[in-house]
Design a protein around this motif. Structure first.
Motif, PDB file in Angstrom:
ATOM      1  N   LYS A  25      72.116  -3.991 -65.785  1.00 49.79           N
ATOM      2  CA  LYS A  25      71.670  -2.669 -65.387  1.00 49.79           C
ATOM      3  C   LYS A  25      70.653  -2.127 -66.389  1.00 49.79           C
ATOM      4  CE  LYS A  25      72.139   0.685 -62.376  1.00 49.79           C
ATOM      5  NZ  LYS A  25      71.781   0.502 -60.961  1.00 49.79           N
ATOM      6  N   LYS A  26      70.926  -2.315 -67.671  1.00 50.28           N
ATOM      7  CA  LYS A  26      69.982  -1.888 -68.694  1.00 50.28           C
ATOM      8  C   LYS A  26      68.645  -2.612 -68.513  1.00 50.28           C
ATOM      9  CE  LYS A  26      73.313  -0.815 -72.375  1.00 50.28           C
ATOM     10  NZ  LYS A  26      73.837  -1.253 -73.692  1.00 50.28           N
ATOM     11  N   ARG A  27      68.735  -3.893 -68.189  1.00 51.91           N
ATOM     12  CA  ARG A  27      67.519  -4.698 -68.034  1.00 51.91           C
ATOM     13  C   ARG A  27      66.651  -4.177 -66.899  1.00 51.91           C
ATOM     14  NH1 ARG A  27      68.952 -10.752 -68.031  1.00 51.91           N
ATOM     15  NH2 ARG A  27      69.230 -10.271 -70.250  1.00 51.91           N
ATOM     16  N   THR A  28      67.290  -3.734 -65.825  1.00 52.07           N
ATOM     17  CA  THR A  28      66.546  -3.188 -64.700  1.00 52.07           C
ATOM     18  C   THR A  28      65.690  -2.004 -65.129  1.00 52.07           C
ATOM     19  OG1 THR A  28      68.259  -3.858 -63.123  1.00 52.07           O
ATOM     20  CG2 THR A  28      66.745  -2.109 -62.424  1.00 52.07           C
ATOM     21  N   TYR A  29      66.294  -1.098 -65.885  1.00 48.65           N
ATOM     22  CA  TYR A  29      65.581   0.090 -66.325  1.00 48.65           C
ATOM     23  C   TYR A  29      64.573  -0.220 -67.421  1.00 48.65           C
ATOM     24  CZ  TYR A  29      69.004   2.527 -63.517  1.00 48.65           C
ATOM     25  OH  TYR A  29      69.769   2.951 -62.471  1.00 48.65           O
ATOM     26  N   ARG A  30      64.877  -1.177 -68.253  1.00 48.59           N
ATOM     27  CA  ARG A  30      63.950  -1.550 -69.312  1.00 48.59           C
ATOM     28  C   ARG A  30      62.669  -2.158 -68.732  1.00 48.59           C
ATOM     29  NH1 ARG A  30      68.758  -4.039 -73.105  1.00 48.59           N
ATOM     30  NH2 ARG A  30      69.087  -2.174 -74.405  1.00 48.59           N
ATOM     31  N   VAL A  31      62.823  -3.008 -67.751  1.00 51.28           N
ATOM     32  CA  VAL A  31      61.653  -3.614 -67.127  1.00 51.28           C
ATOM     33  C   VAL A  31      60.809  -2.559 -66.414  1.00 51.28           C
ATOM     34  CG1 VAL A  31      60.870  -5.205 -65.326  1.00 51.28           C
ATOM     35  CG2 VAL A  31      62.691  -5.893 -66.889  1.00 51.28           C
ATOM     36  N   ALA A  32      61.479  -1.663 -65.707  1.00 48.92           N
ATOM     37  CA  ALA A  32      60.759  -0.590 -65.021  1.00 48.92           C
ATOM     38  C   ALA A  32      60.021   0.286 -66.025  1.00 48.92           C
ATOM     39  CB  ALA A  32      61.733   0.241 -64.195  1.00 48.92           C
ATOM     40  N   TYR A  33      60.676   0.561 -67.155  1.00 49.26           N
ATOM     41  CA  TYR A  33      60.026   1.344 -68.215  1.00 49.26           C
ATOM     42  C   TYR A  33      58.796   0.624 -68.753  1.00 49.26           C
ATOM     43  CZ  TYR A  33      58.963   2.393 -73.062  1.00 49.26           C
ATOM     44  OH  TYR A  33      58.294   2.630 -74.240  1.00 49.26           O
ATOM     45  N   LEU A  34      58.926  -0.663 -69.014  1.00 54.66           N
ATOM     46  CA  LEU A  34      57.806  -1.428 -69.558  1.00 54.66           C
ATOM     47  C   LEU A  34      56.616  -1.423 -68.605  1.00 54.66           C
ATOM     48  CD1 LEU A  34      59.745  -4.477 -71.062  1.00 54.66           C
ATOM     49  CD2 LEU A  34      58.571  -2.652 -72.335  1.00 54.66           C
ATOM     50  N   ARG A  35      56.882  -1.537 -67.319  1.00 54.82           N
ATOM     51  CA  ARG A  35      55.804  -1.477 -66.338  1.00 54.82           C
ATOM     52  C   ARG A  35      55.133  -0.106 -66.344  1.00 54.82           C
ATOM     53  NH1 ARG A  35      58.706  -4.978 -61.529  1.00 54.82           N
ATOM     54  NH2 ARG A  35      57.522  -6.887 -61.879  1.00 54.82           N
ATOM     55  N   ASP A  36      55.956   0.911 -66.420  1.00 53.26           N
ATOM     56  CA  ASP A  36      55.446   2.275 -66.440  1.00 53.26           C
ATOM     57  C   ASP A  36      54.602   2.511 -67.693  1.00 53.26           C
ATOM     58  OD1 ASP A  36      55.072   4.835 -65.556  1.00 53.26           O
ATOM     59  OD2 ASP A  36      57.097   5.529 -65.953  1.00 53.26           O
ATOM     60  N   LEU A  37      55.104   2.079 -68.826  1.00 49.16           N
ATOM     61  CA  LEU A  37      54.395   2.244 -70.093  1.00 49.16           C
ATOM     62  C   LEU A  37      53.068   1.495 -70.086  1.00 49.16           C
ATOM     63  CD1 LEU A  37      54.586   3.303 -73.086  1.00 49.16           C
ATOM     64  CD2 LEU A  37      55.434   1.016 -73.659  1.00 49.16           C
ATOM     65  N   TYR A  38      53.095   0.256 -69.632  1.00 47.02           N
ATOM     66  CA  TYR A  38      51.893  -0.577 -69.628  1.00 47.02           C
ATOM     67  C   TYR A  38      50.798   0.054 -68.765  1.00 47.02           C
ATOM     68  CZ  TYR A  38      49.850  -5.153 -70.718  1.00 47.02           C
ATOM     69  OH  TYR A  38      49.089  -6.166 -71.247  1.00 47.02           O
ATOM     70  N   GLN A  39      51.202   0.583 -67.605  1.00 45.56           N
ATOM     71  CA  GLN A  39      50.252   1.228 -66.712  1.00 45.56           C
ATOM     72  C   GLN A  39      49.685   2.493 -67.343  1.00 45.56           C
ATOM     73  OE1 GLN A  39      49.117   0.230 -63.507  1.00 45.56           O
ATOM     74  NE2 GLN A  39      47.672   1.878 -63.972  1.00 45.56           N
ATOM     75  N   ALA A  40      50.538   3.270 -67.993  1.00 47.97           N
ATOM     76  CA  ALA A  40      50.085   4.522 -68.598  1.00 47.97           C
ATOM     77  C   ALA A  40      49.174   4.277 -69.797  1.00 47.97           C
ATOM     78  CB  ALA A  40      51.293   5.356 -69.030  1.00 47.97           C
ATOM     79  N   VAL A  41      49.510   3.303 -70.616  1.00 50.04           N
ATOM     80  CA  VAL A  41      48.763   3.067 -71.853  1.00 50.04           C
ATOM     81  C   VAL A  41      47.480   2.277 -71.610  1.00 50.04           C
ATOM     82  CG1 VAL A  41      48.829   1.961 -74.122  1.00 50.04           C
ATOM     83  CG2 VAL A  41      50.814   3.221 -73.283  1.00 50.04           C
ATOM     84  N   LEU A  42      47.576   1.195 -70.849  1.00 49.74           N
ATOM     85  CA  LEU A  42      46.419   0.325 -70.650  1.00 49.74           C
ATOM     86  C   LEU A  42      45.779   0.455 -69.263  1.00 49.74           C
ATOM     87  CD1 LEU A  42      47.770  -2.892 -72.399  1.00 49.74           C
ATOM     88  CD2 LEU A  42      46.042  -1.313 -73.264  1.00 49.74           C
ATOM     89  N   THR A  43      46.345   1.303 -68.420  1.00 48.51           N
ATOM     90  CA  THR A  43      45.872   1.554 -67.047  1.00 48.51           C
ATOM     91  C   THR A  43      45.741   0.265 -66.245  1.00 48.51           C
ATOM     92  OG1 THR A  43      43.491   1.516 -67.613  1.00 48.51           O
ATOM     93  CG2 THR A  43      44.642   3.632 -67.791  1.00 48.51           C
ATOM     94  N   GLN A  44      46.693  -0.627 -66.408  1.00 50.31           N
ATOM     95  CA  GLN A  44      46.732  -1.866 -65.627  1.00 50.31           C
ATOM     96  C   GLN A  44      48.171  -2.345 -65.521  1.00 50.31           C
ATOM     97  OE1 GLN A  44      45.528  -5.563 -67.975  1.00 50.31           O
ATOM     98  NE2 GLN A  44      44.525  -3.967 -69.193  1.00 50.31           N
ATOM     99  N   GLU A  45      48.399  -3.224 -64.569  1.00 52.62           N
ATOM    100  CA  GLU A  45      49.743  -3.753 -64.379  1.00 52.62           C
ATOM    101  C   GLU A  45      50.086  -4.760 -65.472  1.00 52.62           C
ATOM    102  OE1 GLU A  45      51.821  -2.653 -62.087  1.00 52.62           O
ATOM    103  OE2 GLU A  45      50.261  -1.278 -61.366  1.00 52.62           O
ATOM    104  N   ALA A  46      51.321  -4.750 -65.906  1.00 56.72           N
ATOM    105  CA  ALA A  46      51.773  -5.718 -66.907  1.00 56.72           C
ATOM    106  C   ALA A  46      52.074  -7.050 -66.234  1.00 56.72           C
ATOM    107  CB  ALA A  46      53.024  -5.203 -67.605  1.00 56.72           C
ATOM    108  N   GLY A  47      51.663  -8.132 -66.849  1.00 57.06           N
ATOM    109  CA  GLY A  47      51.939  -9.456 -66.316  1.00 57.06           C
ATOM    110  C   GLY A  47      53.337  -9.918 -66.693  1.00 57.06           C
ATOM    111  N   HIS A  48      53.785 -11.008 -66.098  1.00 59.67           N
ATOM    112  CA  HIS A  48      55.124 -11.530 -66.388  1.00 59.67           C
ATOM    113  C   HIS A  48      55.286 -11.881 -67.868  1.00 59.67           C
ATOM    114  CE1 HIS A  48      56.754 -11.554 -62.392  1.00 59.67           C
ATOM    115  NE2 HIS A  48      55.755 -12.282 -61.918  1.00 59.67           N
ATOM    116  N   THR A  49      54.234 -12.449 -68.453  1.00 64.64           N
ATOM    117  CA  THR A  49      54.325 -12.842 -69.861  1.00 64.64           C
ATOM    118  C   THR A  49      54.574 -11.643 -70.756  1.00 64.64           C
ATOM    119  OG1 THR A  49      52.811 -14.704 -69.501  1.00 64.64           O
ATOM    120  CG2 THR A  49      53.118 -13.958 -71.775  1.00 64.64           C
ATOM    121  N   GLU A  50      53.825 -10.569 -70.511  1.00 61.55           N
ATOM    122  CA  GLU A  50      53.983  -9.359 -71.314  1.00 61.55           C
ATOM    123  C   GLU A  50      55.366  -8.734 -71.097  1.00 61.55           C
ATOM    124  OE1 GLU A  50      51.357  -9.923 -69.377  1.00 61.55           O
ATOM    125  OE2 GLU A  50      49.839 -10.328 -70.919  1.00 61.55           O
TER     126      GLU A  50
END
Length: 259
Positions: A82-107
């Motif tokens: 459950k934590k992992r679900t929210y962590r991944v969603a957070y990382l996607r949100d952060l990556y989009q906000a900071v770099l204005t692009q989608e995060a890849g699987h590697t990142e």
């Protein structure tokens, strides 16, 4: 491989609804408020802004006593999946906000490993802004918009108690402005007393201010709320790193909109 398979099935929109999903044990009014389309605004005053002091010999950073370091039991008690679900969603949100692009699987896999090995959300954010990709964006030549300068100066004066010179700000790259303002905001959060009282109030006032001025850029109801008590209650119920990450994401989104 298991990380990659998991990431394929986690929606990037999950983080926007993290609040009502995770914190069912918090006050019921949180979920009730999130579902209300028109909210009654009850004014909350901005607390005194603390002075940020830098002392290389200070050991205060290692002092983890205080309410803010012990909050967030609801999240901490979740299962790893459950934590992992929210962590991944957070990382996607952060990556989009900071770099204005989608995060890849590697990142995503790399930063998920960081979080699951005990790394902080703040640390992941700094990894992005100190990385080569962000440095390249900061090195670009551009004519910064007046709207960016205006927001930067006003925000710094109100929420950071800092006086930024408009002329100096206008000479900077927008990517630099975003990073500096976010970093200064994190410093303020660290400077507040660890009982959390002023910190929660600061976060609530800021969140209502941004939701009022830039409501359309926040897609989730939890970020569109203009109810002070909602943000004040939420900030007390989650790990302090989640409060910090919300501040960073909101600021970057506003700058992205104004850019």
């Amino acid at each position: 491989m298991k990380y990659i398979l998991l990431l394929c099935f986690i929606s990037s929109s999950a983080y926007g609804f993290e609040i009502p999903e995770i914190f069912k044990s918090a006050k019921k009014k949180i979920q009730e408020i999130v579902g209300i389309e028109t909210e009654e605004v009850v004014q909350m005053e901005l607390p005194p802004i603390p002075k940020v002091t830098v002392d290389a010999t200070s050991t205060a950073v290692y002092n983890k006593s205080g309410r803010i370091f012990n909050q967030g039991k609801s999240f901490k008690d979740l299962t790893l999946d459950k934590k992992r679900t929210y962590r991944v969603a957070y990382l996607r949100d952060l990556y989009q906000a900071v770099l204005t692009q989608e995060a890849g699987h590697t990142e995503l896999v790399r930063f998920l490993n960081v979080l699951e090995q005990g790394g902080s959300r703040e640390g992941v954010y700094r990894s992005l802004t100190l990385g080569q990709e962000y440095k390249a964006l900061e090195s670009q030549s551009e004519n910064i918009k007046e709207s960016v300068v205006e927001f930067c100066v006003n925000y710094a004066a109100t929420y950071l108690a800092l006086s930024f010179d408009r002329g100096d700000v206008s000479k900077l790259n927008t990517w630099t402005v975003k990073r500096v303002v976010a970093e200064k905001s994190l410093e303020i959060l660290d400077a507040f007393p660890t009982d959390g009282k002023d910190l929660y109030q600061w976060y609530a006032v800021l969140s209502v201010d941004l939701a009022t001025q830039y409501n359309s850029i926040f897609k989730s109801k939890s970020r569109q709320s203009v109810n002070y008590d909602f943000y004040h209650t939420w900030a007390q119920s989650v790990p302090i790193q989640q409060v910090k990450s919300e501040v960073v994401i909101k600021l970057h989104r506003v700058f992205n909109f104004l850019k």
